[in-house]
Design a protein around this motif. Structure first.
Motif, PDB file in Angstrom:
ATOM      1  N   ALA A 112       2.604 -11.978 -11.229  1.00 14.83           N
ATOM      2  CA  ALA A 112       2.215 -12.284  -9.809  1.00 14.83           C
ATOM      3  C   ALA A 112       2.588 -13.654  -9.694  1.00 14.83           C
ATOM      4  O   ALA A 112       2.661 -13.969  -8.077  1.00 14.83           O
ATOM      5  CB  ALA A 112       1.465 -11.661  -9.127  1.00 14.83           C
ATOM      6  N   PHE A 113       1.690 -14.263  -9.894  1.00 16.28           N
ATOM      7  CA  PHE A 113       1.954 -15.604 -10.030  1.00 16.28           C
ATOM      8  C   PHE A 113       2.868 -16.634 -10.012  1.00 16.28           C
ATOM      9  O   PHE A 113       3.593 -17.224  -9.322  1.00 16.28           O
ATOM     10  CB  PHE A 113       1.415 -16.530 -11.056  1.00 16.28           C
ATOM     11  CG  PHE A 113       1.139 -18.430 -11.309  1.00 16.28           C
ATOM     12  CD1 PHE A 113       0.497 -19.479 -10.348  1.00 16.28           C
ATOM     13  CD2 PHE A 113       2.271 -18.857 -12.189  1.00 16.28           C
ATOM     14  CE1 PHE A 113       0.248 -20.187 -10.616  1.00 16.28           C
ATOM     15  CE2 PHE A 113       2.173 -19.453 -11.837  1.00 16.28           C
ATOM     16  CZ  PHE A 113       1.418 -20.545 -10.874  1.00 16.28           C
ATOM     17  N   SER A 114       4.250 -15.981 -10.896  1.00 19.67           N
ATOM     18  CA  SER A 114       6.056 -16.358 -10.553  1.00 19.67           C
ATOM     19  C   SER A 114       5.927 -16.207  -9.199  1.00 19.67           C
ATOM     20  O   SER A 114       6.967 -16.855  -8.885  1.00 19.67           O
ATOM     21  CB  SER A 114       6.272 -15.931 -11.800  1.00 19.67           C
ATOM     22  OG  SER A 114       5.716 -16.291 -12.818  1.00 19.67           O
ATOM     23  N   MET A 115       5.953 -14.960  -8.593  1.00 19.86           N
ATOM     24  CA  MET A 115       6.765 -14.300  -7.561  1.00 19.86           C
ATOM     25  C   MET A 115       5.660 -15.437  -6.544  1.00 19.86           C
ATOM     26  O   MET A 115       6.563 -15.652  -5.307  1.00 19.86           O
ATOM     27  CB  MET A 115       5.897 -13.064  -7.051  1.00 19.86           C
ATOM     28  CG  MET A 115       6.858 -12.392  -8.552  1.00 19.86           C
ATOM     29  SD  MET A 115       8.617 -12.144  -7.892  1.00 19.86           S
ATOM     30  CE  MET A 115       8.249 -10.810  -5.934  1.00 19.86           C
ATOM     31  N   LYS A 265       5.011 -11.253   3.098  1.00 16.41           N
ATOM     32  CA  LYS A 265       6.660 -10.655   2.435  1.00 16.41           C
ATOM     33  C   LYS A 265       6.771 -11.677   1.716  1.00 16.41           C
ATOM     34  O   LYS A 265       7.425 -10.871   1.399  1.00 16.41           O
ATOM     35  CB  LYS A 265       6.758 -10.756   3.833  1.00 16.41           C
ATOM     36  CG  LYS A 265       6.621 -10.077   5.875  1.00 16.41           C
ATOM     37  CD  LYS A 265       7.055 -10.179   5.992  1.00 16.41           C
ATOM     38  CE  LYS A 265       6.892  -9.115   7.309  1.00 16.41           C
ATOM     39  NZ  LYS A 265       7.608  -9.417   8.525  1.00 16.41           N
ATOM     40  N   LYS A 266       6.588 -12.550   0.396  1.00 13.99           N
ATOM     41  CA  LYS A 266       7.002 -13.940   0.623  1.00 13.99           C
ATOM     42  C   LYS A 266       5.988 -14.032  -0.661  1.00 13.99           C
ATOM     43  O   LYS A 266       5.440 -15.097  -0.267  1.00 13.99           O
ATOM     44  CB  LYS A 266       7.809 -14.945   0.876  1.00 13.99           C
ATOM     45  CG  LYS A 266       8.742 -14.244   1.683  1.00 13.99           C
ATOM     46  CD  LYS A 266      10.245 -15.093   1.771  1.00 13.99           C
ATOM     47  CE  LYS A 266      11.226 -14.500   2.739  1.00 13.99           C
ATOM     48  NZ  LYS A 266      12.429 -15.854   3.178  1.00 13.99           N
ATOM     49  N   GLY A 267       5.496 -13.324  -1.845  1.00 14.13           N
ATOM     50  CA  GLY A 267       4.721 -13.817  -2.749  1.00 14.13           C
ATOM     51  C   GLY A 267       3.461 -13.333  -2.504  1.00 14.13           C
ATOM     52  O   GLY A 267       3.004 -12.644  -3.566  1.00 14.13           O
ATOM     53  N   VAL A 268       3.326 -12.916  -1.737  1.00 15.03           N
ATOM     54  CA  VAL A 268       1.233 -13.434  -1.093  1.00 15.03           C
ATOM     55  C   VAL A 268       1.062 -11.631  -1.976  1.00 15.03           C
ATOM     56  O   VAL A 268      -0.089 -10.750  -2.293  1.00 15.03           O
ATOM     57  CB  VAL A 268       1.503 -13.577  -0.035  1.00 15.03           C
ATOM     58  CG1 VAL A 268      -0.082 -12.622   0.332  1.00 15.03           C
ATOM     59  CG2 VAL A 268       1.376 -15.191   0.083  1.00 15.03           C
ATOM     60  N   LYS A 269       2.091 -10.674  -0.949  1.00 17.04           N
ATOM     61  CA  LYS A 269       1.649  -9.610  -1.415  1.00 17.04           C
ATOM     62  C   LYS A 269       1.575  -9.086  -2.649  1.00 17.04           C
ATOM     63  O   LYS A 269       0.391  -8.355  -3.245  1.00 17.04           O
ATOM     64  CB  LYS A 269       2.839  -8.624  -0.931  1.00 17.04           C
ATOM     65  CG  LYS A 269       2.552  -8.379   1.041  1.00 17.04           C
ATOM     66  CD  LYS A 269       3.452  -7.071   1.363  1.00 17.04           C
ATOM     67  CE  LYS A 269       3.098  -7.332   3.126  1.00 17.04           C
ATOM     68  NZ  LYS A 269       3.811  -6.194   3.590  1.00 17.04           N
ATOM     69  N   THR A 270       2.481  -9.088  -3.612  1.00 17.32           N
ATOM     70  CA  THR A 270       2.766  -9.228  -5.052  1.00 17.32           C
ATOM     71  C   THR A 270       0.853  -9.488  -5.638  1.00 17.32           C
ATOM     72  O   THR A 270       0.720  -8.490  -6.495  1.00 17.32           O
ATOM     73  CB  THR A 270       3.541  -9.960  -6.234  1.00 17.32           C
ATOM     74  OG1 THR A 270       5.128  -9.165  -5.172  1.00 17.32           O
ATOM     75  CG2 THR A 270       3.788  -9.049  -7.494  1.00 17.32           C
TER      76      THR A 270
END
Length: 328
Positions: A112-115, A265-270
């Protein structure tokens, strides 16, 4: 929550806000008469952090008032209800979320951090200073996780603490094996003890689940929070101490260069999905596993790691120059 705007941090040549450094003059930020220490969380952060002890209290109260939990026997050796008497699916250690999520929780935290690190435009382009400092923060928290649960120049700190409080490994497999129980005192880790059929008994065992779930989700929340506050135009200034000893407020401001960013939509949702699932499993851990003291010490040890990486640098300019602060 205050909506008063603070001066923005000076912009660099690439359009990104310049990194906050120890040498930045106090005149570039608003001085505040607020007596709150730089080492303390903001109101928004305090609200977020308070969710963790509240969750532990809620789960523990549920375990007391729930008829199913009260009637089910509890094994202090396994720190859980025996499988055949488990009051809930989540009270079984072999439930799918425990086996494939909590047991490998740092993998999901890292993913999740990497995303978020890759896709969040607030980190700048390429190998930016913000991105490097975010990696250093993640590495610091990871080292704390490793020292507590994996290895610390030998047994991890969680096992060292267990033995210092009078714990030892006892062979419980059969009556004949118990004759050699004194020999098993030399097993210094819980994993080694259980591998030979022993029981880790007698000392204080910090809840590793509580520690992991709070540390992992706390890391994600504190990294993601500035992206959310920028997106929602929230203002919650963080107080820092500058190199000259002055104290100033720094807040996340709306950046005109990022008007079109969509962080959710880019990274935060994960990151938010993993953090939310960790919160749910924390609630299940509080309800069905460990004693009050084991859960409380797990909370304290997790908070100590998060405070060192995310709050201590605000009052120590030299450390802040290395680790930075999320969103600044």
């Amino acid at each position: 929550m205050s909506q008063r705007r603070k001066p923005t941090v000076p912009s660099a040549a690439n359009g990104q806000p310049a990194p906050l450094t120890a040498g930045m003059p106090a005149s570039s930020m608003r001085a505040s008469s607020n007596a709150r220490s730089p080492f303390f969380p903001t109101r928004l952060e305090a609200l977020l952090i308070s969710i963790y002890p509240a969750t532990l209290v809620l789960g523990s109260i549920f375990s007391i008032v729930s008829p199913a939990s009260r009637s089910a026997p509890y094994s202090a050796a396994s720190q859980s209800h025996p499988p055949e008497f488990a009051p809930s699916y989540f009270a079984q250690k072999k439930n799918v979320f425990n086996v494939y999520f909590v047991k490998v929780g740092w993998f999901w935290t890292t993913l999740a951090f990497s995303m978020f690190l890759i896709f969040n435009p607030g980190h700048g382009a390429g190998l930016s200073t913000r991105r490097i400092q975010a990696v250093l923060r993640y590495a610091s928290v990871t080292l704390w996780w490793m020292a507590i649960t994996q290895w610390f120049f030998g047994p991890p700190l969680i096992d060292r603490g267990f033995r210092l409080t009078g714990g030892q490994c006892e062979l419980m497999r059969d009556a004949d094996a118990r004759a050699g129980m004194s020999d098993t005192r030399e097993f210094f880790t819980a994993a080694a003890c259980k591998a030979v059929g022993g029981a880790w008994k007698g000392g204080h065992d910090i809840s590793g689940h509580v520690f992991l779930l709070i540390l992992g989700s706390g890391l994600l929340w504190l990294e993601v929070l500035p992206a959310l506050t920028r997106s929602e135009e929230l203002r919650d200034g963080r107080r820092i101490m500058l190199k000259d000893g002055k104290v100033a407020n720094v807040s996340v401001e709306k950046d005109p260069h990022l008007e079109n960013e969509k962080p959710t939509k880019k990274g935060v949702k994960t990151a938010l999905t993993v953090a939310a699932l960790m919160w749910w499993m924390l609630l299940m851990t509080a309800a069905y596993f460990h004693t009050w003291l084991e859960k409380f010490t797990g909370l304290l040890v997790a908070f100590s790691g998060l405070w060192t990486v995310y709050f201590l640098p605000r009052g120590v300019p030299q450390l802040r120059a290395v680790l930075g602060m999320p969103g600044v």
